[in-house]
Motif scaffolding. Structure first.
Motif, PDB file in Angstrom:
ATOM      1  N   LYS A 283       1.156  -1.301   0.028  1.00 53.87           N
ATOM      2  CA  LYS A 283       0.337   0.025   0.424  1.00 53.87           C
ATOM      3  C   LYS A 283       1.300   0.936   0.007  1.00 53.87           C
ATOM      4  O   LYS A 283       0.829   2.064  -0.952  1.00 53.87           O
ATOM      5  CB  LYS A 283      -0.755  -0.247   1.474  1.00 53.87           C
ATOM      6  CG  LYS A 283      -2.215  -0.706   1.294  1.00 53.87           C
ATOM      7  CD  LYS A 283      -3.033  -1.139   2.195  1.00 53.87           C
ATOM      8  CE  LYS A 283      -4.206  -2.179   2.165  1.00 53.87           C
ATOM      9  NZ  LYS A 283      -5.207  -2.000   3.285  1.00 53.87           N
TER      10      LYS A 283
ATOM     11  N   LEU B 158       1.915   1.799  -3.914  1.00 58.17           N
ATOM     12  CA  LEU B 158       0.818   1.914  -4.495  1.00 58.17           C
ATOM     13  C   LEU B 158       0.158   3.397  -4.164  1.00 58.17           C
ATOM     14  O   LEU B 158      -0.316   4.121  -5.581  1.00 58.17           O
ATOM     15  CB  LEU B 158      -0.681   1.638  -3.858  1.00 58.17           C
ATOM     16  CG  LEU B 158      -1.699   1.490  -4.676  1.00 58.17           C
ATOM     17  CD1 LEU B 158      -2.007   0.723  -5.920  1.00 58.17           C
ATOM     18  CD2 LEU B 158      -3.312   0.724  -4.035  1.00 58.17           C
ATOM     19  N   LYS B 159       0.181   4.001  -2.564  1.00 53.79           N
ATOM     20  CA  LYS B 159       0.244   5.919  -2.778  1.00 53.79           C
ATOM     21  C   LYS B 159       0.923   6.495  -3.339  1.00 53.79           C
ATOM     22  O   LYS B 159       0.963   7.410  -4.089  1.00 53.79           O
ATOM     23  CB  LYS B 159       0.227   5.545  -0.937  1.00 53.79           C
ATOM     24  CG  LYS B 159      -0.207   7.360  -0.976  1.00 53.79           C
ATOM     25  CD  LYS B 159      -0.394   6.946   0.576  1.00 53.79           C
ATOM     26  CE  LYS B 159      -0.235   8.114   1.501  1.00 53.79           C
ATOM     27  NZ  LYS B 159      -0.286   8.735   3.162  1.00 53.79           N
TER      28      LYS B 159
ATOM     29  N   SER C  77      -5.224  -3.405  -4.208  1.00 53.77           N
ATOM     30  CA  SER C  77      -3.873  -3.841  -3.617  1.00 53.77           C
ATOM     31  C   SER C  77      -4.881  -4.939  -3.150  1.00 53.77           C
ATOM     32  O   SER C  77      -3.674  -5.806  -2.470  1.00 53.77           O
ATOM     33  CB  SER C  77      -3.365  -2.798  -2.157  1.00 53.77           C
ATOM     34  OG  SER C  77      -5.011  -2.438  -1.583  1.00 53.77           O
ATOM     35  N   LYS C  78      -5.950  -4.999  -3.355  1.00 48.26           N
ATOM     36  CA  LYS C  78      -6.233  -6.374  -2.732  1.00 48.26           C
ATOM     37  C   LYS C  78      -5.962  -7.446  -2.913  1.00 48.26           C
ATOM     38  O   LYS C  78      -5.677  -7.391  -4.744  1.00 48.26           O
ATOM     39  CB  LYS C  78      -8.067  -5.719  -2.484  1.00 48.26           C
ATOM     40  CG  LYS C  78      -8.011  -5.213  -1.343  1.00 48.26           C
ATOM     41  CD  LYS C  78      -8.439  -5.067  -0.473  1.00 48.26           C
ATOM     42  CE  LYS C  78      -9.028  -3.618   0.773  1.00 48.26           C
ATOM     43  NZ  LYS C  78      -9.158  -4.357   1.675  1.00 48.26           N
TER      44      LYS C  78
END
Length: 217
Positions: free
Chosen positions: A123, A126-127, A198-199
């Motif tokens: 994450k 990703l951010k 992300s999941k």
């Protein structure tokens, strides 16, 4: 008839021990069956895979029976050609879909418009990507892939828009090894928009004798 949101494409060769679990991981999810379809390509299996496929067959589960063994690439290509979903997801017959994955896919593709969606479980990374302000978002993606040690070029890491594959005429090359790497290279090169999520979607199995991992010299 309303088109399904997603098509799950599953090649199967001698998969009698694993296929039911794979299919049940999809059908057991709380999501209307009209919103997805499952395409199983039985690649001339020598065990009871075909018999099992016929038992699993339902309105939204299509069975393609190859008369001779074609391999994972050509089997997946048949699935692409016959699919009706807006998006495609590739599973091996010994993989399973994560709990609530279909609902996650629905949210992912509805919230973001893209040709490709790549699973990035980190994450923080990703951010960082989402905050980049580069003119060409794909430049940001490629810079990321080139420097991300955790990147694996496997088809099950992606949700792919079917219309994009058809427009660009992208299919799997008929090769015995690294077919995923060639395919993912093509979709990354030709995609106009790439997004990340992300999941977790897929529980991938590394069974050495499965169709997707059979290689020769």
């Amino acid at each position: 008839m309303t088109k399904p949101l997603i098509s799950f494409i599953i090649p199967a060769y001698n998969s009698q021990e694993h296929l039911t679990k794979c299919i049940n991981s999809i059908t057991d999810q709380i999501f209307a069956s009209k919103n997805y379809e499952i395409i199983i390509i039985n690649d001339a299996s020598r065990d009871n895979t075909l018999k099992l496929c016929n038992k699993l067959k339902k309105r939204n589960i299509k069975i393609i029976n190859n008369k001779k063994n074609l391999g994972v690439s050509l089997s997946r290509n048949k699935g692409i050609e016959l699919s009706k979903g807006e998006y495609l997801f590739f599973l091996d017959s010994d993989d399973t879909l994560s709990f609530s994955a279909i609902n996650r896919i629905r949210k992912i593709v509805k919230l973001k418009d893209a040709d490709l969606f790549f699973n990035l479980p980190n994450k923080k990374l990703l951010k960082k990507i989402d905050n980049k302000k580069e003119k060409n978002i794909n430049d940001s993606c490629f810079n990321f892939f080139n420097n991300y040690d955790g990147f694996t070029a496997h088809a099950w890491n992606f949700i792919v828009r079917r219309k994009f594959l058809k427009k660009k005429k992208i299919f799997f090359n008929n090769i015995k090894t690294f077919e995923d790497q060639v395919f993912t290279s093509k979709i990354l090169l030709y995609a106009d928009k790439i997004k990340f999520f992300s999941k977790k979607i897929c529980n991938h199995s590394e069974r050495p004798n499965s169709l997707g991992r059979k290689t020769n010299s």
